[in-house]
Design a protein around this motif. Sequence first.
Motif, PDB file in Angstrom:
ATOM      1  N   GLU A  93       0.845  -1.194   0.000  1.00  0.00           N
ATOM      2  CA  GLU A  93       0.000   0.000   0.000  1.00  0.00           C
ATOM      3  C   GLU A  93       0.880   1.243   0.000  1.00  0.00           C
ATOM      4  OE1 GLU A  93      -3.766   1.918   2.409  1.00  0.00           O
ATOM      5  OE2 GLU A  93      -3.009  -0.049   2.979  1.00  0.00           O
ATOM      6  N   GLU A  94       0.607   2.120  -0.963  1.00  0.00           N
ATOM      7  CA  GLU A  94       1.330   3.389  -1.081  1.00  0.00           C
ATOM      8  C   GLU A  94       0.319   4.490  -1.328  1.00  0.00           C
ATOM      9  OE1 GLU A  94       4.205   3.162  -4.212  1.00  0.00           O
ATOM     10  OE2 GLU A  94       5.158   1.377  -3.395  1.00  0.00           O
ATOM     11  N   ASP A  95       0.237   5.436  -0.418  1.00  0.00           N
ATOM     12  CA  ASP A  95      -0.678   6.576  -0.562  1.00  0.00           C
ATOM     13  C   ASP A  95      -2.105   6.120  -0.845  1.00  0.00           C
ATOM     14  OD1 ASP A  95       1.513   8.310  -0.243  1.00  0.00           O
ATOM     15  OD2 ASP A  95       1.951   8.231  -2.394  1.00  0.00           O
ATOM     16  N   GLU A  96      -2.588   5.179  -0.063  1.00  0.00           N
ATOM     17  CA  GLU A  96      -3.938   4.626  -0.167  1.00  0.00           C
ATOM     18  C   GLU A  96      -4.210   3.922  -1.501  1.00  0.00           C
ATOM     19  OE1 GLU A  96      -7.012   7.290   1.064  1.00  0.00           O
ATOM     20  OE2 GLU A  96      -5.904   7.936   2.830  1.00  0.00           O
ATOM     21  N   GLN A  97      -3.162   3.574  -2.215  1.00  0.00           N
ATOM     22  CA  GLN A  97      -3.270   2.810  -3.455  1.00  0.00           C
ATOM     23  C   GLN A  97      -2.485   1.518  -3.286  1.00  0.00           C
ATOM     24  OE1 GLN A  97      -5.011   3.632  -6.359  1.00  0.00           O
ATOM     25  NE2 GLN A  97      -5.840   5.222  -5.046  1.00  0.00           N
ATOM     26  N   LEU A  98      -2.943   0.457  -3.949  1.00  0.00           N
ATOM     27  CA  LEU A  98      -2.200  -0.800  -3.919  1.00  0.00           C
ATOM     28  C   LEU A  98      -1.328  -0.907  -5.158  1.00  0.00           C
ATOM     29  CD1 LEU A  98      -4.652  -3.586  -2.688  1.00  0.00           C
ATOM     30  CD2 LEU A  98      -2.969  -2.289  -1.403  1.00  0.00           C
ATOM     31  N   LYS A  99      -0.118  -1.418  -4.954  1.00  0.00           N
ATOM     32  CA  LYS A  99       0.815  -1.688  -6.047  1.00  0.00           C
ATOM     33  C   LYS A  99       1.229  -3.149  -5.923  1.00  0.00           C
ATOM     34  CE  LYS A  99       1.396   2.707  -7.177  1.00  0.00           C
ATOM     35  NZ  LYS A  99       0.383   3.266  -7.994  1.00  0.00           N
ATOM     36  N   PRO A 100       1.016  -3.955  -6.954  1.00  0.00           N
ATOM     37  CA  PRO A 100       1.396  -5.369  -6.870  1.00  0.00           C
ATOM     38  C   PRO A 100       2.912  -5.525  -6.824  1.00  0.00           C
ATOM     39  CG  PRO A 100       0.666  -4.841  -9.075  1.00  0.00           C
ATOM     40  CD  PRO A 100       0.441  -3.619  -8.256  1.00  0.00           C
ATOM     41  N   VAL A 101       3.377  -6.443  -5.969  1.00  0.00           N
ATOM     42  CA  VAL A 101       4.810  -6.718  -5.882  1.00  0.00           C
ATOM     43  C   VAL A 101       5.141  -8.154  -6.257  1.00  0.00           C
ATOM     44  CG1 VAL A 101       5.305  -4.902  -4.205  1.00  0.00           C
ATOM     45  CG2 VAL A 101       4.674  -7.155  -3.388  1.00  0.00           C
ATOM     46  N   LEU A 102       4.128  -9.052  -6.196  1.00  0.00           N
ATOM     47  CA  LEU A 102       4.382 -10.460  -6.472  1.00  0.00           C
ATOM     48  C   LEU A 102       3.073 -11.167  -6.812  1.00  0.00           C
ATOM     49  CD1 LEU A 102       6.364 -12.983  -6.235  1.00  0.00           C
ATOM     50  CD2 LEU A 102       5.538 -13.142  -3.883  1.00  0.00           C
ATOM     51  N   MET A 103       3.153 -12.079  -7.775  1.00  0.00           N
ATOM     52  CA  MET A 103       2.036 -12.975  -8.061  1.00  0.00           C
ATOM     53  C   MET A 103       2.574 -14.393  -7.901  1.00  0.00           C
ATOM     54  SD  MET A 103      -0.223 -13.640 -11.545  1.00  0.00           S
ATOM     55  CE  MET A 103       0.371 -12.142 -12.214  1.00  0.00           C
ATOM     56  N   THR A 104       1.823 -15.246  -7.193  1.00  0.00           N
ATOM     57  CA  THR A 104       2.278 -16.607  -6.953  1.00  0.00           C
ATOM     58  C   THR A 104       1.100 -17.575  -6.908  1.00  0.00           C
ATOM     59  OG1 THR A 104       3.565 -18.041  -5.466  1.00  0.00           O
ATOM     60  CG2 THR A 104       2.270 -16.294  -4.430  1.00  0.00           C
ATOM     61  N   ALA A 105       1.401 -18.834  -7.185  1.00  0.00           N
ATOM     62  CA  ALA A 105       0.403 -19.890  -7.049  1.00  0.00           C
ATOM     63  C   ALA A 105       0.696 -20.726  -5.805  1.00  0.00           C
ATOM     64  CB  ALA A 105       0.400 -20.776  -8.289  1.00  0.00           C
ATOM     65  N   ALA A 106       1.681 -20.297  -5.007  1.00  0.00           N
ATOM     66  CA  ALA A 106       2.065 -21.010  -3.787  1.00  0.00           C
ATOM     67  C   ALA A 106       1.467 -20.299  -2.575  1.00  0.00           C
ATOM     68  CB  ALA A 106       3.580 -21.082  -3.668  1.00  0.00           C
ATOM     69  N   GLN A 107       0.524 -20.951  -1.935  1.00  0.00           N
ATOM     70  CA  GLN A 107      -0.161 -20.348  -0.791  1.00  0.00           C
ATOM     71  C   GLN A 107       0.805 -20.019   0.339  1.00  0.00           C
ATOM     72  OE1 GLN A 107      -3.460 -22.676   0.587  1.00  0.00           O
ATOM     73  NE2 GLN A 107      -4.002 -21.222   2.167  1.00  0.00           N
ATOM     74  N   GLY A 108       1.803 -20.865   0.564  1.00  0.00           N
ATOM     75  CA  GLY A 108       2.780 -20.622   1.618  1.00  0.00           C
ATOM     76  C   GLY A 108       3.582 -19.356   1.381  1.00  0.00           C
ATOM     77  N   VAL A 109       3.916 -19.091   0.132  1.00  0.00           N
ATOM     78  CA  VAL A 109       4.652 -17.866  -0.210  1.00  0.00           C
ATOM     79  C   VAL A 109       3.776 -16.652   0.093  1.00  0.00           C
ATOM     80  CG1 VAL A 109       5.661 -16.533  -2.109  1.00  0.00           C
ATOM     81  CG2 VAL A 109       6.095 -18.991  -1.941  1.00  0.00           C
ATOM     82  N   ALA A 110       2.524 -16.703  -0.336  1.00  0.00           N
ATOM     83  CA  ALA A 110       1.605 -15.586  -0.088  1.00  0.00           C
ATOM     84  C   ALA A 110       1.384 -15.391   1.408  1.00  0.00           C
ATOM     85  CB  ALA A 110       0.275 -15.834  -0.790  1.00  0.00           C
ATOM     86  N   ALA A 111       1.290 -16.483   2.154  1.00  0.00           N
ATOM     87  CA  ALA A 111       1.024 -16.400   3.595  1.00  0.00           C
ATOM     88  C   ALA A 111       2.151 -15.684   4.328  1.00  0.00           C
ATOM     89  CB  ALA A 111       0.834 -17.798   4.167  1.00  0.00           C
TER      90      ALA A 111
END
Length: 164
Positions: A93-111
């Motif tokens: 989150e930057e200045d009330e906006q979201l910026k994606p940093v990573l996309m993954t199909a691994a739930q453990g990585v996201a967690a």
Amino acid sequence: MPEQAKQELHKDENVWPIYFRLQAEERKVGRWTTLAWSIEDLCLNEKDRPEVELAEMGEGYYMMPLELFRDERMEYRFNLNAQDPHLFFVCAEEDEQLKPVLMTAAQGVAARYMDGDYVVLHIQIPLPVQVWMEAYLGRHGELEECKRRGGGKGKKQKGRSSGN
């Protein structure tokens, strides 16, 4: 230059560039108003991506690579075997906006990002991406859980104090 390199990505056996839009919607929770974020306008095919350059598309449009890694194969299998497999989008989150940093199909990585200052969004994995992931697992094999733990199931190991 890194932004230009991102736009030059092409789908191969390990990487799939995916185009999407982050959409915010104001929601009232009690007396407070908050933003609820979602992934919209998912585009899997480079030919179908928006015609304008990403820089000209305005805020909220992104391209991120979904990259598969061999050491995450067990997590991919777990996700694909779930009733509702998901792609996870880690955003800062930057200045009330979201910026994606990573996309993954691994739930453990996201967690691992959920405890920090990140927002993790998810969508159902589109069927073509599921097929691509299955092909990746077919090419590279699957990690077996017992190998990662360092021994087979039900196999008792004798130590020095076992008396045998």
